[in-house]
Design a protein around this motif. Structure first.
Motif, PDB file in Angstrom:
ATOM      1  N   GLN A  57     -81.180  52.879  79.837  1.00  0.00           N
ATOM      2  CA  GLN A  57     -80.356  52.788  78.630  1.00  0.00           C
ATOM      3  C   GLN A  57     -80.081  51.331  78.279  1.00  0.00           C
ATOM      4  OE1 GLN A  57     -76.944  55.165  79.577  1.00  0.00           O
ATOM      5  NE2 GLN A  57     -77.994  57.095  79.155  1.00  0.00           N
ATOM      6  N   GLY A  58     -79.881  50.496  79.288  1.00  0.00           N
ATOM      7  CA  GLY A  58     -79.685  49.072  79.039  1.00  0.00           C
ATOM      8  C   GLY A  58     -80.909  48.437  78.411  1.00  0.00           C
ATOM      9  N   MET A  59     -82.091  48.812  78.890  1.00  0.00           N
ATOM     10  CA  MET A  59     -83.327  48.261  78.319  1.00  0.00           C
ATOM     11  C   MET A  59     -83.514  48.719  76.874  1.00  0.00           C
ATOM     12  SD  MET A  59     -85.920  48.517  81.523  1.00  0.00           S
ATOM     13  CE  MET A  59     -87.235  47.695  80.642  1.00  0.00           C
ATOM     14  N   ILE A  60     -83.190  49.963  76.615  1.00  0.00           N
ATOM     15  CA  ILE A  60     -83.297  50.477  75.247  1.00  0.00           C
ATOM     16  C   ILE A  60     -82.291  49.759  74.356  1.00  0.00           C
ATOM     17  CG2 ILE A  60     -82.908  52.511  73.793  1.00  0.00           C
ATOM     18  CD1 ILE A  60     -84.047  54.163  76.204  1.00  0.00           C
ATOM     19  N   GLY A  61     -81.085  49.542  74.876  1.00  0.00           N
ATOM     20  CA  GLY A  61     -80.060  48.855  74.103  1.00  0.00           C
ATOM     21  C   GLY A  61     -80.458  47.453  73.685  1.00  0.00           C
ATOM     22  N   ILE A  63     -83.257  46.456  72.664  1.00  0.00           N
ATOM     23  CA  ILE A  63     -84.119  46.478  71.481  1.00  0.00           C
ATOM     24  C   ILE A  63     -83.575  47.337  70.349  1.00  0.00           C
ATOM     25  CG2 ILE A  63     -86.205  45.963  72.788  1.00  0.00           C
ATOM     26  CD1 ILE A  63     -86.966  48.932  72.549  1.00  0.00           C
ATOM     27  N   ARG A  64     -82.582  48.200  70.630  1.00  0.00           N
ATOM     28  CA  ARG A  64     -82.098  49.131  69.601  1.00  0.00           C
ATOM     29  C   ARG A  64     -80.655  48.871  69.148  1.00  0.00           C
ATOM     30  NH1 ARG A  64     -86.317  51.820  67.549  1.00  0.00           N
ATOM     31  NH2 ARG A  64     -87.710  52.474  69.162  1.00  0.00           N
ATOM     32  N   ASP A  65     -79.798  48.459  70.061  1.00  0.00           N
ATOM     33  CA  ASP A  65     -78.381  48.277  69.753  1.00  0.00           C
ATOM     34  C   ASP A  65     -78.195  47.092  68.802  1.00  0.00           C
ATOM     35  OD1 ASP A  65     -75.538  47.046  70.557  1.00  0.00           O
ATOM     36  OD2 ASP A  65     -75.564  49.203  70.998  1.00  0.00           O
ATOM     37  N   PRO A  66     -77.265  47.192  67.848  1.00  0.00           N
ATOM     38  CA  PRO A  66     -77.030  46.072  66.923  1.00  0.00           C
ATOM     39  C   PRO A  66     -76.681  44.761  67.631  1.00  0.00           C
ATOM     40  CG  PRO A  66     -75.924  48.044  66.144  1.00  0.00           C
ATOM     41  CD  PRO A  66     -76.464  48.366  67.505  1.00  0.00           C
ATOM     42  N   SER A  67     -76.108  44.839  68.816  1.00  0.00           N
ATOM     43  CA  SER A  67     -75.799  43.608  69.555  1.00  0.00           C
ATOM     44  C   SER A  67     -76.882  43.272  70.579  1.00  0.00           C
ATOM     45  CB  SER A  67     -74.444  43.749  70.260  1.00  0.00           C
ATOM     46  OG  SER A  67     -74.496  44.796  71.213  1.00  0.00           O
ATOM     47  N   GLY A  68     -78.002  43.996  70.560  1.00  0.00           N
ATOM     48  CA  GLY A  68     -79.090  43.756  71.501  1.00  0.00           C
ATOM     49  C   GLY A  68     -79.736  42.400  71.307  1.00  0.00           C
ATOM     50  N   THR A  69     -80.045  41.739  72.392  1.00  0.00           N
ATOM     51  CA  THR A  69     -80.574  40.377  72.315  1.00  0.00           C
ATOM     52  C   THR A  69     -81.996  40.300  71.753  1.00  0.00           C
ATOM     53  OG1 THR A  69     -81.276  40.536  74.624  1.00  0.00           O
ATOM     54  CG2 THR A  69     -79.123  39.537  74.190  1.00  0.00           C
ATOM     55  N   ALA A  70     -82.728  41.390  71.746  1.00  0.00           N
ATOM     56  CA  ALA A  70     -84.102  41.354  71.226  1.00  0.00           C
ATOM     57  C   ALA A  70     -84.154  41.499  69.708  1.00  0.00           C
ATOM     58  CB  ALA A  70     -84.946  42.445  71.883  1.00  0.00           C
ATOM     59  N   LEU A  71     -83.042  41.880  69.080  1.00  0.00           N
ATOM     60  CA  LEU A  71     -83.061  42.078  67.627  1.00  0.00           C
ATOM     61  C   LEU A  71     -83.321  40.797  66.852  1.00  0.00           C
ATOM     62  CD1 LEU A  71     -80.354  44.760  66.840  1.00  0.00           C
ATOM     63  CD2 LEU A  71     -82.833  44.964  66.813  1.00  0.00           C
ATOM     64  N   ARG A  72     -83.055  39.651  67.445  1.00  0.00           N
ATOM     65  CA  ARG A  72     -83.322  38.404  66.736  1.00  0.00           C
ATOM     66  C   ARG A  72     -84.817  38.201  66.484  1.00  0.00           C
ATOM     67  NH1 ARG A  72     -81.052  35.193  71.544  1.00  0.00           N
ATOM     68  NH2 ARG A  72     -82.625  35.582  73.089  1.00  0.00           N
TER      69      ARG A  72
END
Length: 85
Positions: A57-61, A63-72
């Motif tokens: 769930q952390g790995m998914i977060g 890339i998916r969560d609005p505060s996820g570090t990969a969203l940049r």
């Protein structure tokens, strides 16, 4: 890179560490298909399923969560294991 792929694979399979291989199938000159199966190296059975799910769930977060570090890097259209959705 191969060690990272193996580590991510171990998380995705909840502790089943598989021998890395690049071959999915072979086709003989007679056009027969021979599938290859990954070989299990070991299994981390001592880690509870709930722990694996939390890590996944952390790995998914990421890339998916609005505060996820990969969203940049932009919206990701793949699952946490890299499979297209």
């Amino acid at each position: 890179p191969l060690q990272m792929a193996q580590g991510i694979s171990t998380i995705a399979t909840q502790g089943k560490r598989l021998q890395p291989h690049l071959l999915f199938k072979m086709v003989t000159p007679q056009n027969e298909t021979i599938q290859t199966e990954p070989q299990l190296i070991d299994s981390l059975d001592q880690i509870p399923s709930e722990t694996w799910k939390l890590v996944q769930q952390g790995m998914i977060g990421v890339i998916r969560d609005p505060s996820g570090t990969a969203l940049r890097f932009g919206r990701v259209h793949r699952s946490a294991t890299g499979q297209a959705r």
